[in-house]
Design an enzyme around this catalytic site. Sequence first.
Site, PDB file in Angstrom:
ATOM      1  N   THR A  36      -8.583   6.653  -1.747  1.00 54.87           N
ATOM      2  CA  THR A  36      -9.963   6.124  -1.960  1.00 54.87           C
ATOM      3  C   THR A  36     -10.969   7.176  -1.676  1.00 54.87           C
ATOM      4  O   THR A  36     -12.068   7.061  -2.381  1.00 54.87           O
ATOM      5  CB  THR A  36     -10.256   4.868  -1.088  1.00 54.87           C
ATOM      6  OG1 THR A  36      -9.613   5.067   0.196  1.00 54.87           O
ATOM      7  CG2 THR A  36      -9.628   3.688  -1.682  1.00 54.87           C
ATOM      8  N   LYS A  53      -8.286  14.220   4.423  1.00 52.78           N
ATOM      9  CA  LYS A  53      -7.515  13.000   4.469  1.00 52.78           C
ATOM     10  C   LYS A  53      -6.361  13.095   5.560  1.00 52.78           C
ATOM     11  O   LYS A  53      -6.540  14.111   6.325  1.00 52.78           O
ATOM     12  CB  LYS A  53      -6.946  12.772   3.114  1.00 52.78           C
ATOM     13  CG  LYS A  53      -6.022  14.129   2.612  1.00 52.78           C
ATOM     14  CD  LYS A  53      -5.485  13.876   1.541  1.00 52.78           C
ATOM     15  CE  LYS A  53      -6.368  13.936   0.160  1.00 52.78           C
ATOM     16  NZ  LYS A  53      -6.099  12.703  -0.585  1.00 52.78           N
ATOM     17  N   ARG A  54      -5.665  11.946   5.955  1.00 54.03           N
ATOM     18  CA  ARG A  54      -4.672  11.999   6.776  1.00 54.03           C
ATOM     19  C   ARG A  54      -3.698  13.242   6.567  1.00 54.03           C
ATOM     20  O   ARG A  54      -3.458  13.560   5.353  1.00 54.03           O
ATOM     21  CB  ARG A  54      -3.844  10.913   6.896  1.00 54.03           C
ATOM     22  CG  ARG A  54      -3.903  10.173   7.954  1.00 54.03           C
ATOM     23  CD  ARG A  54      -3.014   8.617   8.163  1.00 54.03           C
ATOM     24  NE  ARG A  54      -2.581   8.212   6.647  1.00 54.03           N
ATOM     25  CZ  ARG A  54      -1.339   8.246   6.457  1.00 54.03           C
ATOM     26  NH1 ARG A  54      -0.279   8.862   6.936  1.00 54.03           N
ATOM     27  NH2 ARG A  54      -0.877   7.880   5.097  1.00 54.03           N
ATOM     28  N   HIS A 107       1.073  -1.281   0.115  1.00 56.09           N
ATOM     29  CA  HIS A 107      -0.100  -0.057   0.056  1.00 56.09           C
ATOM     30  C   HIS A 107       0.759   1.146   0.112  1.00 56.09           C
ATOM     31  O   HIS A 107       0.238   2.258   0.335  1.00 56.09           O
ATOM     32  CB  HIS A 107      -0.905   0.269   1.185  1.00 56.09           C
ATOM     33  CG  HIS A 107      -1.781  -0.695   1.237  1.00 56.09           C
ATOM     34  ND1 HIS A 107      -2.982  -0.803   0.754  1.00 56.09           N
ATOM     35  CD2 HIS A 107      -1.853  -2.348   1.784  1.00 56.09           C
ATOM     36  CE1 HIS A 107      -4.053  -1.749   0.808  1.00 56.09           C
ATOM     37  NE2 HIS A 107      -3.262  -2.642   1.577  1.00 56.09           N
ATOM     38  N   LYS A 109     -14.678   8.462  -3.439  1.00 55.51           N
ATOM     39  CA  LYS A 109     -15.834   8.862  -2.638  1.00 55.51           C
ATOM     40  C   LYS A 109     -16.524  10.178  -2.922  1.00 55.51           C
ATOM     41  O   LYS A 109     -17.735  10.368  -3.193  1.00 55.51           O
ATOM     42  CB  LYS A 109     -15.672   8.769  -1.135  1.00 55.51           C
ATOM     43  CG  LYS A 109     -15.123   7.252  -0.879  1.00 55.51           C
ATOM     44  CD  LYS A 109     -14.545   7.364   0.731  1.00 55.51           C
ATOM     45  CE  LYS A 109     -13.859   5.937   1.045  1.00 55.51           C
ATOM     46  NZ  LYS A 109     -12.902   5.873   2.038  1.00 55.51           N
ATOM     47  N   LYS A 151       1.029  14.470   0.737  1.00 57.25           N
ATOM     48  CA  LYS A 151      -0.403  14.710   0.537  1.00 57.25           C
ATOM     49  C   LYS A 151      -0.541  16.154   0.046  1.00 57.25           C
ATOM     50  O   LYS A 151      -1.556  16.742  -0.471  1.00 57.25           O
ATOM     51  CB  LYS A 151      -1.308  14.278   1.409  1.00 57.25           C
ATOM     52  CG  LYS A 151      -1.334  12.674   1.412  1.00 57.25           C
ATOM     53  CD  LYS A 151      -2.292  12.153   2.497  1.00 57.25           C
ATOM     54  CE  LYS A 151      -2.222  10.803   2.915  1.00 57.25           C
ATOM     55  NZ  LYS A 151      -2.947   9.938   2.299  1.00 57.25           N
TER      56      LYS A 151
END
Length: 838
Positions: free
Chosen positions: A672, A564-565, A373, A676, A570
């Site tokens: 993911t 998100k985290r 992952h 969504k 990111k």
Amino acid sequence: MQTVPNHQVDNLQIEDDRTGLSVECLKRAFLDNLFYVQGKFPKIATKNDYYMALAYTVRDRLLQRWINTAVIYTERASRTVSYLSAEFLMGPHLGNNLVNLGIYDQVKQAVSELGLDLEDLLEQEEEPGLGNGGLGRLAACYLDSMATLEIPSLGYGIRYEFGIFDQDIRDGWQVEITDKWLHCGNPWEIARPEWEVYVRLGGHTEAYTDEHGRYRVRWIPFQVIKGVPHDTPILGYKTNTANTLRLWTAEAPESFDFAAFNSGDYLGAVQEKMVSENLSKVLYPNDDSSQGKRLRLAQQIFFVSCSLQDMIRIVFRQNVPLEKFHEKFVVQLNDTHPAIAVAELMRLLIDEHDMGWDQAWQITQKSLAYTNHTLLPEALERWPISLFRELLPRHLEIIYEINYHFLEEVKAKFPGDSDRLRRMSLIDESGEKYVRMAHLACVGSHSINGVAALHTKLLQQDVLRDFYQMYPEKFNNKTNGVTPRRFIVLSNPRLTNLISSKIGDNWIKHLEDLKHLEAFVDDPEFCSQWRSIKSAIKQDLVAYIAQQNGITVNPDSIFDIQAKRFHEYKRQHLNALHIITLYNRIKANPDIDITPRTFIFGGKAAPGYYMAKLIIKLLNSIGDVVNNDPDVRDRLKVVFLKDYSVKFAQRVYPAADLSEQISMAGKEASGTGNMKFALNGALTIGTLDGANVEIREEVGEDNFFIFGLTAPEVYALKARGYRPLDYYHSNRELKAVIDRIASGHFSHGDTKLFKPLLDSLLYRDEYLLFADYQAYIDCQDRVSQVYRDRDRWTRMSILNAARMGKFSSDRSIRDYCQDIWNIKPVPIELGECIQAKE
Ligand code: GFP
């Protein structure tokens, strides 16, 4: 909402208070549970009592399906997927079970006739936050899809007493608060102490010769821990299949030492209990290197050993010969956290069940499959040999032996390539010695998969290149997916109803059917309904923001959301640079025509990850200034919504206009959240990273805002020698943004507060924010333009949702079943087996 089809109701054997689905029956059952389970009557019952009574009412309706499923699997010794994961981020159970049972509307009516509000009761559930982010949530989506597709499966993990921390924001900083998901009880699980198992730790090994004259090894542990399973039913959507999530709690074999107690050592008497229970006490935060490694490795062997022993128990109970373990079970390793399964299964087969090495190795390889992952090198787990020797002496011996055989194979395939041997070895010997868990997983598994096409390609070309050259046949891609049941049916009923009114409700199980929506994209009435639903959901979020943050938000502004985290790769701080760019433009020209935006953030940072926490502080500080600056005139708002969770995500995804997926290309394995958001009609602004690439392919270039360097361009730029300062000096707007932060404008004149973050950008910028800055700003300017064309935006929004069929976790699971697991559905008929009252 769906109702259970008649034939299923007809098949029910017992129409009593525990299984009946009529409103009257549900009401009776609810009051009965309030009385007999909670021991309360309505006048004195708390909201939690009501929630519990309802949860038990729903659980009762699951039980017949759950037990029937278990009976059929047992009778047929069905081939089963064991999904081993250190994290399961399940989200609240109640709403999802109502959707999957098809009784949402009946229950809503039943509780309303009793004077209660279903939404209120749903809010009451403390969700089990047994995961950090994407990996744990993916595991939960996969359990939902396996049950929906009638695939026999068992999820195995740890029942952490404290899951991911609750996040508060104080003075703009993240503050961590202990999660207490169990403090009001957990109505969804059933403890199974009769299936407890024992796990050994520490000590030493001894060689001996058995009665047949064979060389054997005996492990004398220092400590033994008891694992007790707690089972939660996982019901499929509109099926009778209810699979099991089995989570292990650690206990001391004897929780109280009478000898110590009698000798007056009161603390010592409970010492062992405390030490043992620590194992399932707390979920480790992602990316937090400061945490105790010993405990983490102990957690891994704990849940892996418990689970493998449990599988062996099931194999024996179903009269399957142990030599056929791999025919009964396929064991999917969710990342490297369960990779110790390779050595533990070998140990169980050889030491505990007298099997020879070769046969044990064949069974192990045939049973195990590994999902990777991450592409972040620092996230690839490795454990110091010294720690391994101390905690798992027998496993270390087995790993050495596996390594010996493996390196012989490598030598045979690539003669004379000693550098390759060094790179591929299960043991890293470059400095202090380590066991490389990803290598162990690759060698011990028959399948290795990435979670998006680009990710798998990068694994093959880079992170696992040597393994790809060695075992090309093991590699395959399984692009992630998300469950439409939770992430649209439950969380966005208004959009669900609109879609179903046009194309029927088949899409909920066959997401590719959403494509039929394309026929309505030019239908003005449909477009206007689509738009008003989005607008109504945004209004709800406006009210929530007002209540949570005391900020007034313009519902017509672009809802630009990054949830998100928090992690530097990111790039939430790239988003911050955009906000300040717009702010600077307004400050320079207060009458500038700007498309109003609301920037909404949510996410947690690992408690030990300083830079990520500083980014949270920066966003809140920007918000304090921008939201209150009269020049801005409410055209920009910055909102940080605290305590991101599954429940929270369900509220936020449906309200988004724009989904921020802006990681540096080559870093996000899949993502993911991106799926969504798009499923709920948000447009994406994103880099060509992870599954963004495939989302763009599906929705079409014209319906996706792409920007920035590609993964090969990132590598090339870094190889040439990247100099962020050059960008700073040559880009006027970028320089103004950085200078604005450096001046203390967002920190009450404090020029030191954000210096570490600015220094990291100016002098290193590992994630290339400066290199992507201009492309990002240009792309955001395009977004602002397009948003002004209401009809075009709506059309793009509809097409995004309509083309998300590929990203159902049902598709992912079908792919796993076909390519890796070789497993077929086992339909469950309710009528055919036991009756509850026999
Ligand atoms: C990880 C990866 C994501 C990926 C998920 C699920 O998420 O790109 O989508 O796993 O495969 F980083 P985290 O657990 O790190 O959030």
